[in-house]
Write an enzyme that holds these catalytic residues in place. Structure first.
Site, mmCIF file in Angstrom:
data_model
loop_
_atom_site.group_PDB
_atom_site.id
_atom_site.type_symbol
_atom_site.label_atom_id
_atom_site.label_comp_id
_atom_site.label_asym_id
_atom_site.label_seq_id
_atom_site.Cartn_x
_atom_site.Cartn_y
_atom_site.Cartn_z
ATOM 1 N N ASP A 10 52.390 47.665 46.801
ATOM 2 C CA ASP A 10 51.086 47.580 47.451
ATOM 3 C C ASP A 10 51.303 47.008 48.847
ATOM 4 O O ASP A 10 51.965 45.982 49.000
ATOM 5 C CB ASP A 10 50.136 46.701 46.628
ATOM 6 C CG ASP A 10 49.676 47.416 45.358
ATOM 7 O OD1 ASP A 10 50.189 48.526 45.090
ATOM 8 O OD2 ASP A 10 48.816 46.885 44.631
ATOM 9 N N GLU A 129 41.387 54.316 39.203
ATOM 10 C CA GLU A 129 41.340 52.889 38.881
ATOM 11 C C GLU A 129 40.328 52.729 37.760
ATOM 12 O O GLU A 129 39.146 53.007 37.934
ATOM 13 C CB GLU A 129 40.928 52.087 40.120
ATOM 14 C CG GLU A 129 41.990 52.105 41.209
ATOM 15 C CD GLU A 129 41.482 51.646 42.583
ATOM 16 O OE1 GLU A 129 40.289 51.307 42.712
ATOM 17 O OE2 GLU A 129 42.300 51.652 43.522
#
Lengths: 281, 213
Positions: A10, A129
């Site tokens: 990330d 997600e």
């Protein structure tokens, strides 16, 4: 076919970050340092996920992709903030190999069809997600878990495949960053619907966890962050340079207190091979 | 130093391809000037993209003329990677329409799902690493790459008219899927050597030393 072990990085601006349930992001160092390590450590692929995805940061991201393609000769997937066919072209031009769309596809699903026409189905993946309420209802988040979509998650999984998406990456937001096990219930629910390679992300904290996910036929790959990142950071020789931007409380604090089982990609692959999961070693 | 002319179709992973050739000391250019075309030892048609979009760009920019002319000098080599290899064939039915290809190798491009029916268990696109099986081990190059693992990412595959053009294959659901082809000075790889780590880099290096210089 080998199952793929994919470190996921990330990215926030110039930094590699990691949080819990996509929040409370700790700066962990330079993404290039980690991706080069993972390449040397037999990663099958690398995912860069831009967590801020602001237009302002795009230049930093493209520079990073370009630099990575000079050191890591394995596929590089890029996700986070990809809004248009032009964005995809820029990712590929700079050395990325495929992309995952999320927010842009939820807002305008036609972008899936349009980008496939240009780049072919295998270049265009969708990241999902997923979160669940205490009552056990699953719903779709986007924008790095910050926003809630009103689309039905099961319909969405069917729709993106009908539109030709080549891969699906699922992040279980509730499990992310804890290292306490995954969302197998959700995998059970969607397994029948899956017709394209599936990447699972979120919650892996042990060898056994990775095995439990990869046992699923359709889980073609697992992407892991914390276990791999912290494994590098806990090494005595690990060094970092503090930039102006970033939250360095964790790195400059007492790292030894970290309660997380960590391991390298090769260690995980050796374990999986013993357990008869086909991995590339 | 060997010189490569890399064709930029504006929709391929041109960055990775250039870096991987630079790494093995190949001089790369993407500018289609007469001087570059004449001095190039080999031409690379990289992957990623859909067949119709790739052909459209090639036709619009008259790149087909350049590639065909290039293929006529037999000491020069052409390398197609992934979609680039598929474009070397006669036709494809990607996106449900028939598109003519460059026709440098006889055969066609077909949908992997259709090809694997009715016993298909594999998830398509075929994304990941496979061990390839070399068909003809006469040449040192092919002996070197036999049984090595390379990275694949594709939803379509090729069928050759002549089986002698097949240089290697992988197995999916028990069926043989062509992983590389060669017809005289024309080479094609369905997988991505530029994305296959050290083994991929070794393949490119061996290719250059065996066939180019």
């Amino acid at each position: 076919m080998y199952k793929r072990i994919i470190p996921r990085l990330d990215i926030k601006g110039p930094n590699l970050v990691k949080g819990i349930s996509l929040e409370g992001l700790r700066t962990l160092g330079s993404p290039e340092f980690f991706s080069t390590k993972y390449y040397e450590d037999e990663a099958d692929e690398i995912i860069y996920h831009d967590v801020v995805a602001s237009l302002y940061d795009r230049k930093t991201l493209f520079k990073l992709i370009k630099q990575t393609s000079k050191n890591c000769f394995i596929p590089l997937s890029v996700s986070g903030g990809i809004r248009s066919v032009r964005d995809i072209e820029n990712v590929l031009k700079n050395g990325g190999d495929k992309v995952f769309l999320n927010s842009a596809a939820l807002k305008n699903p036609q972008i899936i069809n349009d980008s496939i026409k240009e780049f072919g189905s295998s270049t265009i993946g969708i990241s999902i997600e997923v979160s669940f309420s205490p009552s056990g209802t699953y719903f779709l988040l986007y924008n790095y878990g910050r926003e809630l979509s009103n689309r039905d998650i099961y319909d969405w999984i069917s729709e993106i495949q009908d539109r030709g998406a080549g891969e699906i990456s699922i992040t279980s937001v509730n499990h992310d960053g804890y290292g306490e096990g995954m969302n197998l219930k959700f995998l059970d629910k969607i397994h029948k619907k899956i017709r394209v390679p599936l990447i699972y992300h979120g919650g892996v904290g042990s060898f056994q966890d990775a095995y439990d996910v990869l046992k699923y036929d359709k889980v073609n790959a697992i992407s892991i962050s914390s276990c791999f990142h912290y494994n590098e950071i806990m090494k005595k020789k690990f060094k970092f340079i503090e930039l102006d931007e970033g939250n360095y409380d964790f790195l400059s604090g007492d790292r030894e207190k970290l309660k997380f089982k960590t391991f390298s990609i090769i260690q995980l692959k050796r374990y999986l091979k013993k357990k008869k999961i086909k991995v590339r070693l | 130093m060997a010189k490569a002319l890399i064709i930029d179709l504006k929709l391929n992973n041109i960055g990775s391809v250039i870096e991987s050739f630079k790494k093995i000391d190949v001089e790369c250019t993407t500018k289609l000037t007469k001087k570059n075309i004449d001095s190039a030892d080999f031409l690379v048609l990289p992957g990623v993209g859909s067949f119709p979009a790739g052909m459209k760009y090639i036709k619009q920019n008259k790149i087909d003329v350049i590639i065909k002319k290039f293929s006529k000098s037999k000491q020069k080599k052409i390398v197609g990677i992934c979609l680039g290899m598929q474009l070397l064939f006669e036709k494809s039915n990607e996106l449900g329409l028939t598109t003519q290809g460059l026709s440098l190798i006889k055969g066609k491009v077909v949908n992997l799902n259709t090809k694997l029916k009715p016993n298909n268990k594999s998830l398509i696109p075929n994304i990941g690493w496979h061990q390839i099986n070399v068909k003809n081990r006469d040449k040192l190059f092919y002996r070197k790459i036999n049984k090595q693992n390379y990275y694949f990412i594709h939803s379509y595959c090729v069928e050759t008219k002549y089986s002698k053009d097949i240089s290697s294959y992988i197995k999916l659901d028990g069926k043989k899927i062509i992983s590389s082809v060669q017809r005289e000075n024309i080479f094609g790889f369905q997988f991505h050597p530029e994305k296959s780590g050290k083994k991929g880099s070794f393949l490119l290096k061996s290719f250059v030393s065996s066939f180019v210089k």
